[in-house]
Motif scaffolding. Sequence first.
Motif, mmCIF file in Angstrom:
data_model
loop_
_atom_site.group_PDB
_atom_site.id
_atom_site.type_symbol
_atom_site.label_atom_id
_atom_site.label_comp_id
_atom_site.label_asym_id
_atom_site.label_seq_id
_atom_site.Cartn_x
_atom_site.Cartn_y
_atom_site.Cartn_z
ATOM 1 N N VAL A 176 6.224 1.687 0.868
ATOM 2 C CA VAL A 176 4.519 2.047 2.025
ATOM 3 C C VAL A 176 3.255 2.300 1.116
ATOM 4 O O VAL A 176 3.043 2.879 0.623
ATOM 5 C CB VAL A 176 5.120 2.543 2.865
ATOM 6 C CG1 VAL A 176 3.558 2.983 3.856
ATOM 7 C CG2 VAL A 176 6.209 2.914 4.085
ATOM 8 N N VAL A 177 3.320 1.185 1.012
ATOM 9 C CA VAL A 177 1.341 0.511 0.636
ATOM 10 C C VAL A 177 0.764 0.751 1.549
ATOM 11 O O VAL A 177 0.677 0.262 2.288
ATOM 12 C CB VAL A 177 1.382 -0.810 -0.071
ATOM 13 C CG1 VAL A 177 -0.013 -1.429 -0.285
ATOM 14 C CG2 VAL A 177 2.486 -0.934 -1.237
ATOM 15 N N THR A 178 -0.796 0.922 1.117
ATOM 16 C CA THR A 178 -1.449 1.874 2.025
ATOM 17 C C THR A 178 -2.654 1.577 1.043
ATOM 18 O O THR A 178 -3.344 2.066 0.264
ATOM 19 C CB THR A 178 -1.951 2.952 2.285
ATOM 20 O OG1 THR A 178 -0.112 3.975 3.168
ATOM 21 C CG2 THR A 178 -2.639 3.770 3.037
ATOM 22 N N ARG A 179 -3.970 0.918 2.339
ATOM 23 C CA ARG A 179 -4.926 0.347 1.667
ATOM 24 C C ARG A 179 -6.159 0.896 2.566
ATOM 25 O O ARG A 179 -7.393 0.656 2.401
ATOM 26 C CB ARG A 179 -5.487 -1.179 1.304
ATOM 27 C CG ARG A 179 -4.050 -1.647 -0.090
ATOM 28 C CD ARG A 179 -4.398 -3.198 0.036
ATOM 29 N NE ARG A 179 -3.672 -3.703 -1.622
ATOM 30 C CZ ARG A 179 -4.396 -4.018 -2.320
ATOM 31 N NH1 ARG A 179 -5.555 -2.894 -3.082
ATOM 32 N NH2 ARG A 179 -3.683 -4.035 -3.788
ATOM 33 N N ASP A 180 -5.648 0.345 3.701
ATOM 34 C CA ASP A 180 -7.001 0.809 4.493
ATOM 35 C C ASP A 180 -7.010 2.187 4.902
ATOM 36 O O ASP A 180 -6.670 3.032 4.831
ATOM 37 C CB ASP A 180 -5.581 0.469 6.101
ATOM 38 C CG ASP A 180 -6.744 0.412 7.442
ATOM 39 O OD1 ASP A 180 -7.948 -0.752 8.253
ATOM 40 O OD2 ASP A 180 -7.154 1.720 7.995
ATOM 41 N N ARG A 181 -8.523 2.339 4.676
ATOM 42 C CA ARG A 181 -9.326 3.417 4.646
ATOM 43 C C ARG A 181 -8.417 4.566 6.124
ATOM 44 O O ARG A 181 -8.935 5.442 5.314
ATOM 45 C CB ARG A 181 -10.261 3.001 4.501
ATOM 46 C CG ARG A 181 -11.479 4.723 4.923
ATOM 47 C CD ARG A 181 -12.686 4.477 3.754
ATOM 48 N NE ARG A 181 -12.907 5.959 3.808
ATOM 49 C CZ ARG A 181 -13.227 6.422 2.959
ATOM 50 N NH1 ARG A 181 -12.548 6.109 2.185
ATOM 51 N NH2 ARG A 181 -13.807 7.718 2.959
#
Length: 246
Positions: free
Chosen positions: A45-50
């Motif tokens: 799971v890629v998390t970029r959203d702050r």
Amino acid sequence: MKTIETRRTIRKYTSQDVDEQLLDKLLEQAARTQTMGNLQLYSVVVTRDRKMKEKLAPAHFNQPMVTQAPVVLTICADFRRTTKWCEQRKAHPGYDNFLSFVNAASDALLYTQTFSCLAEEAGLGICYLGTTVYMPQAIIDILQLPALVMPVATLTVGWPDENPPLTDRLPLRAFVHEEVYRDYSPAQINDYYGEKEELPENKEFVRINHKETLAQVFTDCRYTKKDNEAMSATLIQTLRKQGFPV
């Protein structure tokens, strides 16, 4: 190019983003790592959203790199995808058990290590968060992980904004056994751990924790029996809830 001999854990990152194409390339290359039965029993799971990173932070004891890093990767042991494939192909999967979790977790951790090496070779900095298995249910809820999917590792990823010193490692003779395992004598323990204990930073570590030995810092402060037992109970409960009964 970085090499494994000079690798450092990076906890501070520049504001530069990690290009999506570069990240995808590394994630794809890492899939060439070893895997049980060629099943690739993992998901990332890629998390970029702050805001999402801020939700994840408490599950990692609010370590600052979770919100500061451009990318957070949560690597999961995943038998759900394989199970669904089997069910849709007139097969009868039996992967809702502890052994299946161990196999999937091994796959996921192998993938995590391969990705880490590739990312560092590309100039990125990473930090492996062992906290993933401390409060897994929070991560499961935030990332909406279904049954047969269990988080086992987290990496913060970004361009390094620090160059910390190399951390010490035990000598080769401390962990390599020829032909059979040979238990450690008191003299060998003194030999293997003596240099580590004499390092100025470790002596300071002992002092600020008001302990007599470095070992006491680990047993009494960092990884206590009480905490280990409590988090073990939580882990077992979560595994059962996710469909991997222990």
